[in-house]
Structure formats: structure tokens, C-alpha cells
Write a protein that holds these residues in place. Structure first.
Motif, PDB file in Angstrom:
ATOM      1  N   ARG A  44       8.518 -13.337  -6.645  1.00 17.24           N
ATOM      2  CA  ARG A  44       7.360 -12.504  -6.971  1.00 17.24           C
ATOM      3  C   ARG A  44       6.743 -11.901  -5.707  1.00 17.24           C
ATOM      4  O   ARG A  44       6.329 -10.731  -5.707  1.00 17.24           O
ATOM      5  N   ALA A  45       6.687 -12.695  -4.643  1.00 17.49           N
ATOM      6  CA  ALA A  45       6.142 -12.180  -3.382  1.00 17.49           C
ATOM      7  C   ALA A  45       7.030 -11.073  -2.825  1.00 17.49           C
ATOM      8  O   ALA A  45       6.537 -10.058  -2.322  1.00 17.49           O
ATOM      9  N   ASP A  46       8.345 -11.268  -2.911  1.00 15.48           N
ATOM     10  CA  ASP A  46       9.275 -10.233  -2.442  1.00 15.48           C
ATOM     11  C   ASP A  46       9.052  -8.923  -3.197  1.00 15.48           C
ATOM     12  O   ASP A  46       9.019  -7.837  -2.601  1.00 15.48           O
ATOM     13  N   THR A  47       8.908  -9.033  -4.510  1.00 16.53           N
ATOM     14  CA  THR A  47       8.714  -7.838  -5.333  1.00 16.53           C
ATOM     15  C   THR A  47       7.416  -7.123  -4.970  1.00 16.53           C
ATOM     16  O   THR A  47       7.381  -5.894  -4.829  1.00 16.53           O
ATOM     17  N   ALA A  48       6.341  -7.904  -4.810  1.00 17.95           N
ATOM     18  CA  ALA A  48       5.045  -7.311  -4.485  1.00 17.95           C
ATOM     19  C   ALA A  48       5.056  -6.659  -3.105  1.00 17.95           C
ATOM     20  O   ALA A  48       4.555  -5.542  -2.924  1.00 17.95           O
ATOM     21  N   MET A  49       5.648  -7.338  -2.115  1.00 19.81           N
ATOM     22  CA  MET A  49       5.669  -6.772  -0.767  1.00 19.81           C
ATOM     23  C   MET A  49       6.564  -5.539  -0.703  1.00 19.81           C
ATOM     24  O   MET A  49       6.258  -4.570   0.006  1.00 19.81           O
ATOM     25  N   THR A  50       7.659  -5.547  -1.435  1.00 20.39           N
ATOM     26  CA  THR A  50       8.521  -4.364  -1.485  1.00 20.39           C
ATOM     27  C   THR A  50       7.752  -3.166  -2.027  1.00 20.39           C
ATOM     28  O   THR A  50       7.903  -2.036  -1.539  1.00 20.39           O
ATOM     29  N   ALA A  51       6.898  -3.410  -3.022  1.00 18.96           N
ATOM     30  CA  ALA A  51       6.082  -2.327  -3.580  1.00 18.96           C
ATOM     31  C   ALA A  51       5.097  -1.799  -2.544  1.00 18.96           C
ATOM     32  O   ALA A  51       4.909  -0.580  -2.404  1.00 18.96           O
ATOM     33  N   ILE A  52       4.462  -2.696  -1.791  1.00 16.10           N
ATOM     34  CA  ILE A  52       3.491  -2.274  -0.777  1.00 16.10           C
ATOM     35  C   ILE A  52       4.168  -1.456   0.320  1.00 16.10           C
ATOM     36  O   ILE A  52       3.676  -0.399   0.734  1.00 16.10           O
ATOM     37  N   VAL A  53       5.308  -1.932   0.794  1.00 18.87           N
ATOM     38  CA  VAL A  53       6.033  -1.199   1.836  1.00 18.87           C
ATOM     39  C   VAL A  53       6.461   0.175   1.320  1.00 18.87           C
ATOM     40  O   VAL A  53       6.356   1.185   2.033  1.00 18.87           O
ATOM     41  N   GLY A 101       3.462   8.261   4.146  1.00 18.79           N
ATOM     42  CA  GLY A 101       3.710   8.840   5.457  1.00 18.79           C
ATOM     43  C   GLY A 101       3.689   7.888   6.630  1.00 18.79           C
ATOM     44  O   GLY A 101       3.818   8.329   7.782  1.00 18.79           O
ATOM     45  N   LEU A 102       3.533   6.575   6.405  1.00 19.87           N
ATOM     46  CA  LEU A 102       3.543   5.644   7.527  1.00 19.87           C
ATOM     47  C   LEU A 102       4.958   5.499   8.077  1.00 19.87           C
ATOM     48  O   LEU A 102       5.920   5.329   7.318  1.00 19.87           O
ATOM     49  N   ALA A 103       5.076   5.562   9.391  1.00 18.31           N
ATOM     50  CA  ALA A 103       6.377   5.455  10.048  1.00 18.31           C
ATOM     51  C   ALA A 103       6.837   4.001  10.065  1.00 18.31           C
ATOM     52  O   ALA A 103       6.012   3.077  10.056  1.00 18.31           O
ATOM     53  N   ARG A 126      -0.378   0.121  10.702  1.00 18.58           N
ATOM     54  CA  ARG A 126      -1.126   0.946  11.658  1.00 18.58           C
ATOM     55  C   ARG A 126      -1.283   2.336  11.043  1.00 18.58           C
ATOM     56  O   ARG A 126      -0.322   3.105  10.970  1.00 18.58           O
ATOM     57  N   ILE A 127      -2.496   2.628  10.610  1.00 19.48           N
ATOM     58  CA  ILE A 127      -2.777   3.861   9.869  1.00 19.48           C
ATOM     59  C   ILE A 127      -3.450   4.849  10.814  1.00 19.48           C
ATOM     60  O   ILE A 127      -4.526   4.569  11.357  1.00 19.48           O
ATOM     61  N   ARG A 128      -2.838   6.005  10.999  1.00 21.97           N
ATOM     62  CA  ARG A 128      -3.321   6.963  11.994  1.00 21.97           C
ATOM     63  C   ARG A 128      -4.227   8.041  11.399  1.00 21.97           C
ATOM     64  O   ARG A 128      -4.720   8.892  12.128  1.00 21.97           O
ATOM     65  N   GLU A 129      -4.426   7.998  10.089  1.00 26.57           N
ATOM     66  CA  GLU A 129      -5.368   8.902   9.431  1.00 26.57           C
ATOM     67  C   GLU A 129      -6.368   8.037   8.671  1.00 26.57           C
ATOM     68  O   GLU A 129      -6.013   7.409   7.671  1.00 26.57           O
ATOM     69  N   ARG A 130      -7.618   8.020   9.135  1.00 28.01           N
ATOM     70  CA  ARG A 130      -8.577   7.085   8.543  1.00 28.01           C
ATOM     71  C   ARG A 130      -8.838   7.381   7.069  1.00 28.01           C
ATOM     72  O   ARG A 130      -9.144   6.472   6.293  1.00 28.01           O
ATOM     73  N   PRO A 156      -7.293   5.323  -0.096  1.00 31.42           N
ATOM     74  CA  PRO A 156      -6.233   5.575  -1.077  1.00 31.42           C
ATOM     75  C   PRO A 156      -5.082   4.576  -0.998  1.00 31.42           C
ATOM     76  O   PRO A 156      -4.506   4.214  -2.028  1.00 31.42           O
ATOM     77  N   LEU A 157      -4.744   4.122   0.205  1.00 30.97           N
ATOM     78  CA  LEU A 157      -3.672   3.136   0.330  1.00 30.97           C
ATOM     79  C   LEU A 157      -4.055   1.822  -0.347  1.00 30.97           C
ATOM     80  O   LEU A 157      -3.267   1.242  -1.108  1.00 30.97           O
TER      81      LEU A 157
END
Length: 226
Positions: free
Chosen positions: A55-64, A71-73, A107-111, A116-117
Motif C-alpha cells: 500500500r505504501a508503494d502504491t501511494a508513493m508511486t502516485a505522489i511521485v 513539472g518537478l525534475a 524541491r519546489i521552485r515555483e511557490r 495545488p501539489l
């Protein structure tokens, strides 16, 4: 301020010694941060270790996936920890399940992207989402460091000239300069307005006030007397 006599005598031996004046100066340079660092995690329960981890793998995959879609590099996404631990019943005797946790730093370069994230994360993984910390950083501190060092040298120079004038002396050449550690120095929040993080709700309207970050330097400079 330190001063050494021109001559010292021990018995009949005369030791010629360099005379000098030494000062420590402090410089502070400030600038608005340009990176929002978001430490987030997913925490998922399961009846077994394998189920909790899945379940953690699934959730983290969604976040990534959401972060990359916004647009995060890849260089701005970093896994920081992963763990799994048992849950116990009310008596604390028997294992009733397991909790898996995975943490990631963004690391988000647009505040304006922060709100929204977080909203997108919460809509995707629900109550498994945890926001551990938000901090503000300056991506490249080199210009600030250069400015702070210059101000620190100017501060030391002004002090040395003041004492030279009081002593009716003239400053000679610089003998050495040492970049000294500054107590409480380094990059820190400060300036006006002060940095504030308003996190009343995980929504697109969450304000992120950038304020200013400062860097403090100290230099120790030694001059010979002219």
C-alpha cells in the motif's frame, strides 16, 4: 584589537617582533528564498508487512507521478526514509497489524505550485498523506556568501581604522585574512518581512510567504602598522 610591541628584551638579547592590529568583522547578506522544500510521507496500515508495504508503494508511486506531471525534475525528488513497524492491541501485547512509511523530499521552485501539489496528493492517497515539514531555501548561496564576506571585511577594516586613529597610528599592509566560523552563522530565516508558513489547510489557497533568508560571515584580518 591585538597589538604587539616592536621590541622585547630578555637579558642582553633584543628580539625584533612584528607589530600588528587584528580585528574581526561580521557581514550579513539577505535575499528572498527561491525554493520551497516539502518533506512529505505516506503511512499505510496492513494486516501483514507485505500488505502495508504494498500500500505504501502504491501511494508513493502516485505522489511521485503527480510531482513529475506538475513539472518537478528528477533531481528535485529524493527519497529520505522508509520503514515498517508493528501495531499492537490496546493492551500492548498482541500485534494487530503493521504500518509502513515512506518519506520523500520535494524541491519546489515555483511557490504557487505548493498548494495545488498538496491538494493533488491528498486527493490521490487520502488520509495516508502526511506533511512532515516545509522549509524555504536559496538554491545558490554563492552571491550571498560573496556579499557577506565583503561586508565582513569592510566591518573589520572600519574597526581597525578607528583604533588606528585613536592610537595616532597608520595601518600598513594586510598580513593575513581568515574566514572564521560565525557563531549562529550560516543560512537562516530573517530579514523583513519575517518568513511565515501558513498551513491552515492543505488546499490550493495555502499561502506561502517567502520573506528573506540571511547568511552571516565573519573574517579576522591582521594589519601591520605602517
Amino acid at each position: 584589537m591585538r597589538a604587539v610591541p616592536l621590541l622585547s628584551m630578555t637579558g642582553t638579547t633584543v628580539h625584533h617582533m612584528d607589530a600588528f592590529v587584528e580585528m574581526t568583522g561580521t557581514g550579513v547578506a539577505s535575499a528572498p528564498p527561491d525554493v520551497v522544500v516539502l518533506d512529505t510521507a505516506v503511512r499505510t496500515p496492513g494486516g501483514s508487512v507485505a500488505e502495508a508495504l504494498s500500500r505504501a508503494d502504491t501511494a508513493m508511486t502516485a505522489i511521485v507521478g503527480i510531482a513529475r506531471e506538475r513539472g518537478l525534475a528528477p533531481a528535485d525528488l529524493q527519497t529520505t526514509s522508509a520503514s515498517v513497524y508493528p501495531q499492537y492491541d490496546r493492551e500492548g501485547v498482541s500485534v494487530s497489524g503493521y504500518i509502513a512509511q515512506q518519506s520523500i523530499r520535494l524541491r519546489i521552485r515555483e511557490r504557487d505550485l505548493v498548494g495545488p501539489l498538496i491538494t493533488a496528493f491528498s486527493e490521490s492517497v487520502g488520509n495516508a498523506l502526511a506533511i512532515d515539514n516545509i522549509s524555504l531555501q536559496i538554491d545558490d548561496v554563492s552571491p550571498l556568501l560573496t556579499q557577506a564576506r565583503r561586508l565582513a571585511f569592510e566591518d573589520a577594516n572600519a574597526k581597525a581604522r578607528q583604533f588606528a586613529e585613536l592610537a595616532s597610528r597608520e595601518l600598513g599592509p594586510v598580513l593575513y585574512v581568515v574566514d572564521s566560523p560565525s557563531p549562529g552563522g550560516g543560512l537562516h530565516a530573517g530579514g523583513a518581512p519575517k518568513r511565515e508558513m501558513m498551513m491552515a489547510s492543505a488546499s490550493a489557497d495555502m499561502p506561502v510567504e517567502m520573506g528573506e533568508n540571511s547568511i552571516r560571515c565573519q573574517v579576522t584580518v591582521r594589519w601591520a602598522w605602517a
